[in-house]
Design a protein around this motif. Structure first.
Motif, PDB file in Angstrom:
ATOM      1  N   CYS A   9    -107.867 -21.810 -29.507  1.00 19.52           N
ATOM      2  CA  CYS A   9    -107.405 -22.848 -30.435  1.00 19.52           C
ATOM      3  C   CYS A   9    -108.583 -23.669 -30.935  1.00 19.52           C
ATOM      4  N   VAL A  10    -108.371 -24.326 -32.049  1.00 21.48           N
ATOM      5  CA  VAL A  10    -109.276 -25.376 -32.491  1.00 21.48           C
ATOM      6  C   VAL A  10    -108.494 -26.678 -32.403  1.00 21.48           C
ATOM      7  N   VAL A  11    -109.057 -27.642 -31.692  1.00 21.68           N
ATOM      8  CA  VAL A  11    -108.449 -28.964 -31.550  1.00 21.68           C
ATOM      9  C   VAL A  11    -109.246 -29.917 -32.422  1.00 21.68           C
ATOM     10  N   GLY A  62    -104.743 -32.621 -33.562  1.00 24.18           N
ATOM     11  CA  GLY A  62    -104.084 -31.435 -34.083  1.00 24.18           C
ATOM     12  C   GLY A  62    -104.602 -30.218 -33.345  1.00 24.18           C
ATOM     13  N   ILE A  63    -103.747 -29.210 -33.222  1.00 19.01           N
ATOM     14  CA  ILE A  63    -104.122 -27.959 -32.566  1.00 19.01           C
ATOM     15  C   ILE A  63    -103.817 -26.818 -33.525  1.00 19.01           C
ATOM     16  N   SER A  64    -104.796 -25.991 -33.802  1.00 21.34           N
ATOM     17  CA  SER A  64    -104.624 -24.792 -34.614  1.00 21.34           C
ATOM     18  C   SER A  64    -104.779 -23.585 -33.693  1.00 21.34           C
ATOM     19  N   MET A 110     -99.868 -27.506 -33.953  1.00 23.06           N
ATOM     20  CA  MET A 110     -99.161 -28.609 -33.322  1.00 23.06           C
ATOM     21  C   MET A 110     -99.879 -29.907 -33.657  1.00 23.06           C
ATOM     22  N   GLU A 111     -99.116 -30.967 -33.742  1.00 24.53           N
ATOM     23  CA  GLU A 111     -99.689 -32.303 -33.818  1.00 24.53           C
ATOM     24  C   GLU A 111     -99.215 -33.046 -32.578  1.00 24.53           C
ATOM     25  N   GLY A 132     -94.976 -32.490 -33.766  1.00 31.93           N
ATOM     26  CA  GLY A 132     -94.576 -31.528 -34.786  1.00 31.93           C
ATOM     27  C   GLY A 132     -95.291 -30.221 -34.543  1.00 31.93           C
ATOM     28  N   LEU A 133     -94.695 -29.129 -35.025  1.00 31.33           N
ATOM     29  CA  LEU A 133     -95.298 -27.819 -34.826  1.00 31.33           C
ATOM     30  C   LEU A 133     -94.784 -26.851 -35.874  1.00 31.33           C
ATOM     31  N   GLY A 134     -95.472 -25.736 -35.988  1.00 32.32           N
ATOM     32  CA  GLY A 134     -95.060 -24.697 -36.923  1.00 32.32           C
ATOM     33  C   GLY A 134     -95.780 -23.398 -36.627  1.00 32.32           C
ATOM     34  N   VAL A 135     -95.263 -22.321 -37.188  1.00 33.55           N
ATOM     35  CA  VAL A 135     -95.871 -20.999 -37.007  1.00 33.55           C
ATOM     36  C   VAL A 135     -95.979 -20.298 -38.352  1.00 33.55           C
ATOM     37  N   HIS A 136     -96.924 -19.390 -38.437  1.00 33.14           N
ATOM     38  CA  HIS A 136     -97.111 -18.504 -39.575  1.00 33.14           C
ATOM     39  C   HIS A 136     -97.207 -17.094 -39.014  1.00 33.14           C
TER      40      HIS A 136
END
Length: 156
Positions: A9-11, A62-64, A110-111, A132-136
């Motif tokens: 991840c990148v934080v 944020g987490i990517s 994610m936030e 909050g979160l989401g996926v692609h």
């Protein structure tokens, strides 16, 4: 631990300065799910990390979650801070709408906001509440194993 595969991840977080918001981001492989109700995650950083100091001050990040095509991003943010600053200027990102922390193109995001921390040996484990979160859709995740990045091809 070299034998234990982890995601990558990148934080990102930021600090408020007179000149405006200054962002920072770092590659990690310590993301762990802690609780589903409430949704909590943990990250671990070296105790002397400048990034950790900024994160603890801001208490938002944020987490990517990177996919296998994002190895270059992972490598850029695994460098010293002055080199990460150049990566922040060159890579596409967007500010998370709940925290303002940067999110990078990723298979998931994610936030989070600070909930607690624990000093463990030479590291600090930070626990965050997921706001909050989401996926692609992504072809495969980027993993870290035996000191290097690898592509994992899940069977479908």
């Amino acid at each position: 631990m070299r034998q234990f595969a982890t995601g990558v991840c990148v934080v990102s977080t930021y600090e408020e300065c007179e000149a405006g918001r200054v962002h920072d981001a770092i590659t990690v492989n310590s993301l762990t799910s802690v609780s589903l109700a409430p949704p909590l995650i943990s990250l671990s950083f070296r105790s002397d990390s400048g990034f950790l100091a900024t994160l603890m001050e801001t208490q938002q990040w944020g987490i990517s979650i990177l996919d296998a095509d994002s190895e270059r991003t992972a490598r850029l943010f695994a460098r010293p801070r002055h080199e990460r600053e150049a990566a922040l200027r060159s890579l596409p990102s967007e500010a998370g709408r709940l925290t303002g922390a940067l999110l990078f193109g990723a298979s998931g995001w994610m936030e989070c906001r600070y909930r607690d921390h624990l000093v463990v040996g030479d590291h600090v484990m930070v626990i965050g509440e997921v706001l909050g979160l989401g996926v692609h859709e992504s072809p495969s995740p980027l993993i870290f194993l035996q000191g290097g990045f690898h592509r994992f091809e899940p069977q479908r």
